[in-house]
Write a protein that holds these residues in place. Structure first.
Motif, mmCIF file in Angstrom:
data_model
loop_
_atom_site.group_PDB
_atom_site.id
_atom_site.type_symbol
_atom_site.label_atom_id
_atom_site.label_comp_id
_atom_site.label_asym_id
_atom_site.label_seq_id
_atom_site.Cartn_x
_atom_site.Cartn_y
_atom_site.Cartn_z
ATOM 1 N N GLN A 119 65.863 101.575 102.649
ATOM 2 C CA GLN A 119 65.081 102.510 103.461
ATOM 3 C C GLN A 119 63.589 102.386 103.139
ATOM 4 O O GLN A 119 62.753 102.352 104.034
ATOM 5 C CB GLN A 119 65.558 103.941 103.223
ATOM 6 N N LYS A 120 63.283 102.277 101.860
ATOM 7 C CA LYS A 120 61.878 102.121 101.445
ATOM 8 C C LYS A 120 61.321 100.777 101.912
ATOM 9 O O LYS A 120 60.184 100.691 102.383
ATOM 10 C CB LYS A 120 61.760 102.243 99.931
ATOM 11 N N GLU A 121 62.129 99.747 101.775
ATOM 12 C CA GLU A 121 61.689 98.402 102.170
ATOM 13 C C GLU A 121 61.500 98.298 103.681
ATOM 14 O O GLU A 121 60.632 97.567 104.152
ATOM 15 C CB GLU A 121 62.678 97.352 101.674
ATOM 16 N N THR A 122 62.285 99.045 104.451
ATOM 17 C CA THR A 122 62.131 99.046 105.913
ATOM 18 C C THR A 122 60.736 99.516 106.297
ATOM 19 O O THR A 122 60.082 98.919 107.157
ATOM 20 C CB THR A 122 63.204 99.947 106.573
ATOM 21 N N VAL A 123 60.248 100.562 105.640
ATOM 22 C CA VAL A 123 58.904 101.075 105.908
ATOM 23 C C VAL A 123 57.868 99.983 105.636
ATOM 24 O O VAL A 123 56.966 99.750 106.458
ATOM 25 C CB VAL A 123 58.614 102.333 105.048
ATOM 26 N N ASN A 124 58.009 99.281 104.512
ATOM 27 C CA ASN A 124 57.073 98.206 104.159
ATOM 28 C C ASN A 124 57.110 97.068 105.179
ATOM 29 O O ASN A 124 56.069 96.586 105.617
ATOM 30 C CB ASN A 124 57.391 97.632 102.774
ATOM 31 N N ARG A 125 58.306 96.649 105.542
ATOM 32 C CA ARG A 125 58.435 95.512 106.461
ATOM 33 C C ARG A 125 57.956 95.856 107.866
ATOM 34 O O ARG A 125 57.381 95.007 108.544
ATOM 35 C CB ARG A 125 59.879 95.009 106.479
ATOM 36 N N LEU A 126 58.190 97.084 108.296
ATOM 37 C CA LEU A 126 57.698 97.500 109.613
ATOM 38 C C LEU A 126 56.177 97.514 109.636
ATOM 39 O O LEU A 126 55.559 97.088 110.620
ATOM 40 C CB LEU A 126 58.254 98.870 109.997
ATOM 41 N N SER A 127 55.568 97.959 108.557
ATOM 42 C CA SER A 127 54.114 97.968 108.456
ATOM 43 C C SER A 127 53.567 96.539 108.514
ATOM 44 O O SER A 127 52.597 96.258 109.230
ATOM 45 C CB SER A 127 53.698 98.656 107.160
ATOM 46 N N GLU A 128 54.207 95.630 107.776
ATOM 47 C CA GLU A 128 53.789 94.218 107.797
ATOM 48 C C GLU A 128 53.944 93.627 109.195
ATOM 49 O O GLU A 128 53.069 92.886 109.659
ATOM 50 C CB GLU A 128 54.635 93.407 106.814
ATOM 51 N N LEU A 129 55.042 93.949 109.869
ATOM 52 C CA LEU A 129 55.278 93.416 111.213
ATOM 53 C C LEU A 129 54.251 93.962 112.198
ATOM 54 O O LEU A 129 53.736 93.214 113.043
ATOM 55 C CB LEU A 129 56.705 93.744 111.679
ATOM 56 N N GLU A 130 53.921 95.238 112.089
ATOM 57 C CA GLU A 130 52.907 95.826 112.968
ATOM 58 C C GLU A 130 51.554 95.155 112.752
ATOM 59 O O GLU A 130 50.835 94.869 113.715
ATOM 60 C CB GLU A 130 52.809 97.330 112.738
ATOM 61 N N ASP A 131 51.199 94.887 111.495
ATOM 62 C CA ASP A 131 49.949 94.181 111.198
ATOM 63 C C ASP A 131 49.969 92.777 111.800
ATOM 64 O O ASP A 131 48.974 92.325 112.375
ATOM 65 C CB ASP A 131 49.719 94.080 109.680
ATOM 66 N N PHE A 132 51.094 92.086 111.651
ATOM 67 C CA PHE A 132 51.224 90.733 112.194
ATOM 68 C C PHE A 132 51.057 90.752 113.716
ATOM 69 O O PHE A 132 50.328 89.937 114.284
ATOM 70 C CB PHE A 132 52.592 90.152 111.814
ATOM 71 N N ILE A 133 51.724 91.698 114.382
ATOM 72 C CA ILE A 133 51.636 91.797 115.845
ATOM 73 C C ILE A 133 50.196 92.075 116.270
ATOM 74 O O ILE A 133 49.685 91.464 117.216
ATOM 75 C CB ILE A 133 52.604 92.878 116.380
ATOM 76 N N ARG A 134 49.535 92.970 115.573
ATOM 77 C CA ARG A 134 48.136 93.300 115.882
ATOM 78 C C ARG A 134 47.259 92.050 115.733
ATOM 79 O O ARG A 134 46.416 91.762 116.595
ATOM 80 C CB ARG A 134 47.663 94.420 114.964
ATOM 81 N N ASN A 135 47.458 91.292 114.663
ATOM 82 C CA ASN A 135 46.677 90.071 114.461
ATOM 83 C C ASN A 135 46.968 89.025 115.532
ATOM 84 O O ASN A 135 46.055 88.346 116.005
ATOM 85 C CB ASN A 135 46.928 89.492 113.070
#
Length: 113
Positions: free
Chosen positions: A84-100
């Motif tokens: 559950q904690k790692e999901t939050v981290n990975r979603l944040s990374e994916l959102e940053d990647f999509i934005r870039n």
């Protein structure tokens, strides 16, 4: 995009997000949910899904529950507390990647002085 290579790097995050939203799911249910959400644009094959599920389980991010459904055994996957904690981290990374990626694909005109 039905069999795109682009989503493969995000497959684990997709799985984790679905499990975060739905509690527990079995493999076929995951593939169908992705297909429904993307209106058939993304199709996750069993050959991609199950190795990803097993890897997430081996990393301690998923737990497996086996239940008897209609006279057969079905494996349900759910996030561990760590998952559950790692999901939050990975979603944040994916959102940053999509934005870039959006910045690279559709650059906004710069204000140069």
């Amino acid at each position: 995009m039905k069999n795109s290579q682009l989503y493969k790097g995000s497959l684990n995050t997709i799985i984790m997000k679905l499990l975060e939203e739905n509690g527990k799911m079995y493999g076929y249910e995951i593939t169908q949910k992705v297909k429904t959400i993307t209106q058939g644009e993304l199709n996750i094959t069993e050959g991609a899904l199950y190795p990803a599920l097993h890897k997430l389980e081996a990393e301690g991010l998923l737990d497996v529950e086996i239940e008897k459904v209609d006279n057969r055994m079905r494996k349900y996957y759910k996030l561990t507390e760590t998952g559950q904690k790692e999901t939050v981290n990975r979603l944040s990374e994916l959102e940053d990647f999509i934005r870039n990626m959006q910045s690279l694909v559709n650059p906004k005109p710069s204000l140069e002085f």
